[in-house]
Design a protein around this motif. Structure first.
Motif, mmCIF file in Angstrom:
data_model
loop_
_atom_site.group_PDB
_atom_site.id
_atom_site.type_symbol
_atom_site.label_atom_id
_atom_site.label_comp_id
_atom_site.label_asym_id
_atom_site.label_seq_id
_atom_site.Cartn_x
_atom_site.Cartn_y
_atom_site.Cartn_z
ATOM 1 N N UNK A 68 0.815 -1.216 0.000
ATOM 2 C CA UNK A 68 0.000 0.000 0.000
ATOM 3 C C UNK A 68 0.853 1.272 0.000
ATOM 4 N N UNK A 69 2.032 1.214 -0.617
ATOM 5 C CA UNK A 69 2.902 2.393 -0.670
ATOM 6 C C UNK A 69 2.214 3.527 -1.421
ATOM 7 N N UNK A 70 2.347 4.724 -0.880
ATOM 8 C CA UNK A 70 1.788 5.911 -1.534
ATOM 9 C C UNK A 70 2.549 7.143 -1.069
ATOM 10 N N UNK A 71 2.581 8.130 -1.934
ATOM 11 C CA UNK A 71 3.139 9.428 -1.591
ATOM 12 C C UNK A 71 2.053 10.470 -1.829
ATOM 13 N N UNK A 72 1.643 11.144 -0.776
ATOM 14 C CA UNK A 72 0.665 12.218 -0.858
ATOM 15 C C UNK A 72 1.454 13.522 -0.958
ATOM 16 N N UNK A 73 1.433 14.133 -2.115
ATOM 17 C CA UNK A 73 2.236 15.337 -2.373
ATOM 18 C C UNK A 73 1.532 16.555 -1.803
ATOM 19 N N UNK A 74 2.253 17.305 -0.968
ATOM 20 C CA UNK A 74 1.719 18.515 -0.347
ATOM 21 C C UNK A 74 2.142 19.778 -1.086
ATOM 22 N N UNK A 75 3.382 19.793 -1.563
ATOM 23 C CA UNK A 75 3.885 20.977 -2.252
ATOM 24 C C UNK A 75 5.046 20.585 -3.153
ATOM 25 N N UNK A 76 5.172 21.316 -4.256
ATOM 26 C CA UNK A 76 6.285 21.148 -5.178
ATOM 27 C C UNK A 76 6.818 22.533 -5.497
ATOM 28 N N UNK A 77 8.111 22.706 -5.347
ATOM 29 C CA UNK A 77 8.764 23.967 -5.684
ATOM 30 C C UNK A 77 9.850 23.645 -6.701
ATOM 31 N N UNK A 78 9.904 24.411 -7.768
ATOM 32 C CA UNK A 78 10.925 24.185 -8.785
ATOM 33 C C UNK A 78 11.721 25.457 -9.016
ATOM 34 N N UNK A 79 12.971 25.242 -9.346
ATOM 35 C CA UNK A 79 13.825 26.338 -9.789
ATOM 36 C C UNK A 79 14.806 25.757 -10.788
ATOM 37 N N UNK A 80 14.718 26.224 -11.998
ATOM 38 C CA UNK A 80 15.590 25.709 -13.048
ATOM 39 C C UNK A 80 15.372 24.221 -13.255
ATOM 40 N N UNK A 81 16.444 23.446 -13.102
ATOM 41 C CA UNK A 81 16.372 21.998 -13.346
ATOM 42 C C UNK A 81 16.140 21.190 -12.080
ATOM 43 N N UNK A 82 15.758 21.854 -10.982
ATOM 44 C CA UNK A 82 15.593 21.168 -9.694
ATOM 45 C C UNK A 82 14.170 21.326 -9.165
ATOM 46 N N UNK A 83 13.654 20.226 -8.619
ATOM 47 C CA UNK A 83 12.343 20.247 -7.977
ATOM 48 C C UNK A 83 12.488 19.743 -6.550
ATOM 49 N N UNK A 84 11.752 20.353 -5.645
ATOM 50 C CA UNK A 84 11.676 19.909 -4.260
ATOM 51 C C UNK A 84 10.223 19.508 -4.017
ATOM 52 N N UNK A 85 10.036 18.265 -3.558
ATOM 53 C CA UNK A 85 8.699 17.728 -3.342
ATOM 54 C C UNK A 85 8.539 17.423 -1.855
ATOM 55 N N UNK A 86 7.574 18.069 -1.217
ATOM 56 C CA UNK A 86 7.239 17.786 0.181
ATOM 57 C C UNK A 86 6.034 16.859 0.148
ATOM 58 N N UNK A 87 6.185 15.674 0.767
ATOM 59 C CA UNK A 87 5.132 14.658 0.666
ATOM 60 C C UNK A 87 5.048 13.845 1.952
ATOM 61 N N UNK A 88 3.964 13.107 2.070
ATOM 62 C CA UNK A 88 3.828 12.106 3.122
ATOM 63 C C UNK A 88 3.861 10.744 2.461
ATOM 64 N N UNK A 89 4.799 9.915 2.898
ATOM 65 C CA UNK A 89 4.887 8.530 2.429
ATOM 66 C C UNK A 89 4.134 7.672 3.428
ATOM 67 N N UNK A 90 3.316 6.756 2.905
ATOM 68 C CA UNK A 90 2.578 5.863 3.792
ATOM 69 C C UNK A 90 2.616 4.449 3.243
ATOM 70 N N UNK A 91 2.354 3.505 4.125
ATOM 71 C CA UNK A 91 2.331 2.111 3.727
ATOM 72 C C UNK A 91 2.095 1.223 4.935
ATOM 73 N N UNK A 92 2.209 -0.077 4.694
ATOM 74 C CA UNK A 92 2.029 -1.080 5.741
ATOM 75 C C UNK A 92 3.161 -2.084 5.614
ATOM 76 N N UNK A 93 3.826 -2.382 6.725
ATOM 77 C CA UNK A 93 4.960 -3.303 6.668
ATOM 78 C C UNK A 93 4.469 -4.746 6.605
ATOM 79 N N UNK A 94 4.757 -5.402 5.480
ATOM 80 C CA UNK A 94 4.324 -6.783 5.263
ATOM 81 C C UNK A 94 5.495 -7.753 5.121
ATOM 82 N N UNK A 95 6.694 -7.223 5.026
ATOM 83 C CA UNK A 95 7.896 -8.054 4.906
ATOM 84 C C UNK A 95 9.019 -7.414 5.680
ATOM 85 N N UNK A 96 10.135 -8.128 5.827
ATOM 86 C CA UNK A 96 11.258 -7.526 6.552
ATOM 87 C C UNK A 96 11.812 -6.326 5.794
#
Length: 174
Positions: A68-96
């Motif tokens: 159930x991996x997912x990234x909920x993106x809150x904000x993206x800021x770009x300048x030139x060739x660079x992007x900064x993505x602020x997100x929440x990663x979520x999931x459920x641990x099913x394996x080691x």
């Protein structure tokens, strides 16, 4: 699907989305042949290379441990060739979840707990020739370890970690 992040921002977000369910062709379309993941130092050796295959190896490594991996993106800021993505990663641990030392050996394995997590992250991505060529991140690893029950460990969980680490090292040696 355009979300108003601009070309570099859209590419950065797409590179994160495919970590959850992308196939090799998705990585070929988004990741530059010389791309490097600066976070690969604690990942399996296959993740430490360059290009789409290394990024796909990271996705498979994460998917082995987390459903159930997912990234909920809150904000993206770009300048030139660079992007900064602020997100929440979520999931459920099913394996080691296995971390690796600088030489590529198993450092520690955290056996599955079945618990869910949601942590904030900031990803930095640089683009060249219309593809991601560099990635690095700031993550709340302590928050994830607490939500998954790794930290503080109970005596029973420490024993499970010891067994899981031995099993992971044995599997790597095979």
């Amino acid at each position: 699907m355009a979300r108003g992040f601009g070309e570099v921002g859209e590419l950065a977000v797409r590179s994160m989305e495919i970590m959850a369910a992308g196939e090799p062709a998705d990585f070929e379309a988004v990741v530059h042949p010389r791309a490097v993941n600066r976070e690969g130092v604690a990942e399996p050796m296959a993740c430490r290379g360059l290009g789409p295959a290394a990024f796909y190896a990271t996705a498979l490594w994460l998917r082995r441990a987390f459903a159930d991996l997912a990234w909920d993106v809150h904000a993206v800021v770009t300048e030139g060739d660079t992007a900064v993505v602020h997100a929440t990663m979520s999931g459920r641990q099913v394996g080691p979840f296995v971390s690796y030392d600088p030489e590529g050996g198993v450092a520690q394995a955290f056996p599955a707990t079945g618990k869910t997590f949601a942590i904030t992250q900031t990803h930095w991505l640089r683009v060249a020739d219309g593809k991601v060529i560099e990635h690095w991140a700031n993550r709340d690893d302590l928050g994830m370890s607490m939500q998954l029950g790794w930290n503080p460990p109970t005596p029973a969980y420490l024993l499970r970690m010891h067994r899981a680490t031995k099993q992971a090292r044995k599997a790597e040696a095979a």
